[in-house]
Design an enzyme around this catalytic site. Structure first.
Site, PDB file in Angstrom:
ATOM      1  N   CYS A 262      13.787 -23.042  -6.948  1.00 63.97           N
ATOM      2  CA  CYS A 262      12.335 -24.302  -8.217  1.00 63.97           C
ATOM      3  C   CYS A 262      12.051 -25.366  -7.281  1.00 63.97           C
ATOM      4  O   CYS A 262      11.561 -26.830  -7.698  1.00 63.97           O
ATOM      5  CB  CYS A 262      13.104 -24.131  -9.304  1.00 63.97           C
ATOM      6  SG  CYS A 262      14.821 -24.626  -9.582  1.00 63.97           S
TER       7      CYS A 262
ATOM      8  N   CYS B 189      18.796 -26.208 -14.133  1.00 65.45           N
ATOM      9  CA  CYS B 189      18.354 -26.856 -13.101  1.00 65.45           C
ATOM     10  C   CYS B 189      18.272 -28.872 -12.779  1.00 65.45           C
ATOM     11  O   CYS B 189      18.289 -28.977 -13.776  1.00 65.45           O
ATOM     12  CB  CYS B 189      16.828 -26.577 -14.030  1.00 65.45           C
ATOM     13  SG  CYS B 189      15.659 -26.761 -12.303  1.00 65.45           S
TER      14      CYS B 189
ATOM     15  N   HIS C   2      18.272 -29.865 -17.118  1.00 67.05           N
ATOM     16  CA  HIS C   2      17.921 -28.986 -18.294  1.00 67.05           C
ATOM     17  C   HIS C   2      18.590 -27.308 -17.894  1.00 67.05           C
ATOM     18  O   HIS C   2      18.616 -27.099 -16.122  1.00 67.05           O
ATOM     19  CB  HIS C   2      16.388 -28.790 -18.335  1.00 67.05           C
ATOM     20  CG  HIS C   2      16.006 -30.003 -19.014  1.00 67.05           C
ATOM     21  ND1 HIS C   2      15.474 -31.382 -18.100  1.00 67.05           N
ATOM     22  CD2 HIS C   2      15.614 -30.669 -19.748  1.00 67.05           C
ATOM     23  CE1 HIS C   2      14.816 -32.521 -18.411  1.00 67.05           C
ATOM     24  NE2 HIS C   2      15.274 -31.771 -20.097  1.00 67.05           N
TER      25      HIS C   2
ATOM     26  N   ARG D  89      19.170 -20.274 -16.357  1.00 66.14           N
ATOM     27  CA  ARG D  89      18.864 -20.795 -14.870  1.00 66.14           C
ATOM     28  C   ARG D  89      19.574 -23.031 -15.281  1.00 66.14           C
ATOM     29  O   ARG D  89      18.369 -23.101 -16.165  1.00 66.14           O
ATOM     30  CB  ARG D  89      17.921 -20.614 -14.352  1.00 66.14           C
ATOM     31  CG  ARG D  89      17.736 -22.325 -13.308  1.00 66.14           C
ATOM     32  CD  ARG D  89      16.515 -21.423 -12.640  1.00 66.14           C
ATOM     33  NE  ARG D  89      15.390 -21.946 -13.229  1.00 66.14           N
ATOM     34  CZ  ARG D  89      14.674 -23.040 -13.741  1.00 66.14           C
ATOM     35  NH1 ARG D  89      14.781 -24.161 -13.024  1.00 66.14           N
ATOM     36  NH2 ARG D  89      13.039 -22.955 -14.367  1.00 66.14           N
TER      37      ARG D  89
ATOM     38  N   HIS E 262      22.662 -37.628 -17.498  1.00 63.86           N
ATOM     39  CA  HIS E 262      21.801 -36.498 -17.647  1.00 63.86           C
ATOM     40  C   HIS E 262      22.171 -36.036 -15.854  1.00 63.86           C
ATOM     41  O   HIS E 262      22.144 -36.443 -15.155  1.00 63.86           O
ATOM     42  CB  HIS E 262      20.640 -37.753 -17.636  1.00 63.86           C
ATOM     43  CG  HIS E 262      19.404 -35.753 -17.248  1.00 63.86           C
ATOM     44  ND1 HIS E 262      19.237 -35.712 -18.160  1.00 63.86           N
ATOM     45  CD2 HIS E 262      18.448 -36.377 -16.039  1.00 63.86           C
ATOM     46  CE1 HIS E 262      18.227 -34.454 -17.703  1.00 63.86           C
ATOM     47  NE2 HIS E 262      17.937 -35.271 -16.660  1.00 63.86           N
TER      48      HIS E 262
ATOM     49  N   ASP F 289      15.281 -18.508 -17.965  1.00 68.37           N
ATOM     50  CA  ASP F 289      14.375 -17.698 -16.787  1.00 68.37           C
ATOM     51  C   ASP F 289      15.512 -17.349 -15.484  1.00 68.37           C
ATOM     52  O   ASP F 289      15.172 -17.070 -14.711  1.00 68.37           O
ATOM     53  CB  ASP F 289      13.204 -18.085 -16.569  1.00 68.37           C
ATOM     54  CG  ASP F 289      13.992 -19.515 -16.021  1.00 68.37           C
ATOM     55  OD1 ASP F 289      14.616 -20.541 -15.378  1.00 68.37           O
ATOM     56  OD2 ASP F 289      12.215 -20.243 -15.529  1.00 68.37           O
TER      57      ASP F 289
END
Length: 343
Positions: A259, A314, A299, A312, A296, A303
């Site tokens: 990704c 990410c 997310h 996952r 932060h 998937d």
């Protein structure tokens, strides 16, 4: 199945490491079991029922002189009061389970825990899966190194386990005022100390971090895909919060999702992260932040690889700092080495 999992995942009203609800789809679970003798089994069961990733608990009697045992006859049969614990290894590592175990027992006491005295109250770790032995030995070695003492906790294969009488199961739920030598409130507190991971002020962070890292961690920006040095990175070690140094992920749980961002199947410990619903940019997502700094990170999506639990994480690489396995002792992360498998 993916749509169903997404519906379950996003139908949460509160997001935290304690109540983040994952799919009950058994194909995404990796169930392991371990048997823990920690003195009176009422408290051991009550404690572990509050640990994320624990699937089921049952108390009974293990590794005595025979294949039969009753509560009244434990002095003669010499079985240990024991918890059979099943956990989803895709959500929580055995290393974390054992860290909790050593947190709530006195591993140096022989045939005694709290006010309970007798061989049935000895401590022990019994296993049915030989592949778990290495992690168990590492966990014991960590305790012995920390206190410079040899533990009295037995480590041996399970010989037999006799399920205890019905009134012992979930005893403290049925009898809240019952005796317990374990502080059950510990289950709600961070497993490892946070005292060395304090958050700097905004001005200090601006001076310390790159402009990109500051924007991502403090202003919820997102780095461009395929730009992070950690995207295809594959060395053994841990990834820590760049703002505090708190461990967040292990290289053992990293995978290439294709990704463009570093991806992980789970956090290094179940209390490392915080979660919040994010409806920005016309999307419905779950934001992931570092628990102690609220910085932060990215997310979490549903998937990921099914064999790793289907998640996952990410993560923006700029929100992380990597500590190589060979430098973890030097940088003060020795107790986290058990979470890292060498490449």
């Amino acid at each position: 199945m993916r749509k169903l999992f997404a519906l379950i995942f996003f139908a949460i009203t509160l997001f935290s490491s304690e109540n983040l609800q994952l799919s009950k789809d058994n194909s995404m679970q990796n169930i392991k079991e371990i048997y823990l003798a920690g003195g009176c089994f009422w408290g051991v069961q009550a404690y572990f029922k509050n640990i994320s990733g624990v699937v089921s608990t049952e108390v009974g009697y293990a590794n005595g002189k025979s294949k039969n045992a009753t509560y009244e006859g434990l002095k003669q049969s010499e079985h240990a009061e024991t918890l059979r614990l099943k956990f989803d290894a895709n959500r929580v590592d055995l290393a974390e389970i054992l860290a909790h175990f050593f947190r709530i027992i006195d591993p140096f006491s022989v045939n005694r825990q709290g006010n309970d005295i007798g061989k049935q109250y000895r401590t022990g770790i019994y296993y049915t899966d030989e592949s778990l032995r290495g992690i168990i030995d590492e966990a014991v070695a960590l305790v012995e190194k920390k206190y410079s003492k040899k533990v009295a906790t037995q480590v041996e294969p399970l010989k037999h386990f006799i399920v205890a009488e019905g009134y012992h199961q979930d005893y403290l739920e049925k009898n809240p005022g019952g005796y317990c030598h374990i502080n059950l409130d510990l289950a709600k507190k961070p497993l490892f100390s946070d005292e060395n991971f304090s958050l700097a002020s905004k001005s200090e962070l601006k001076a310390k971090l790159s402009s990109e890292a500051y924007a991502i961690t403090q202003e919820k920006a997102t780095e461009r895909p395929y730009t992070s040095e950690f995207d295809k990175f594959d060395k053994a070690g841990i990834y820590v919060d760049i703002t505090t140094g708190k461990p967040l992920f292990s290289s053992s749980d990293k995978f290439d999702a294709g990704c463009g961002w570093p991806s992980f199947s789970k956090a290094i410990t179940t209390d490392a992260l915080s979660y919040a619903r994010d409806t920005s940019h016309g999307m419905d997502r779950i934001e992931v932040s570092s628990r102690i700094s609220n910085s932060h990170l990215g997310h979490v999506f549903d998937d990921g690889p099914v064999q790793k639990g289907g998640l996952r994480y990410c993560i923006n690489g700029a929100s992380l700092r990597f500590i190589p396995l060979e430098k973890m002792d030097e940088e003060g992360y020795s107790e986290y080495k058990i979470f890292v498998k060498e490449k």
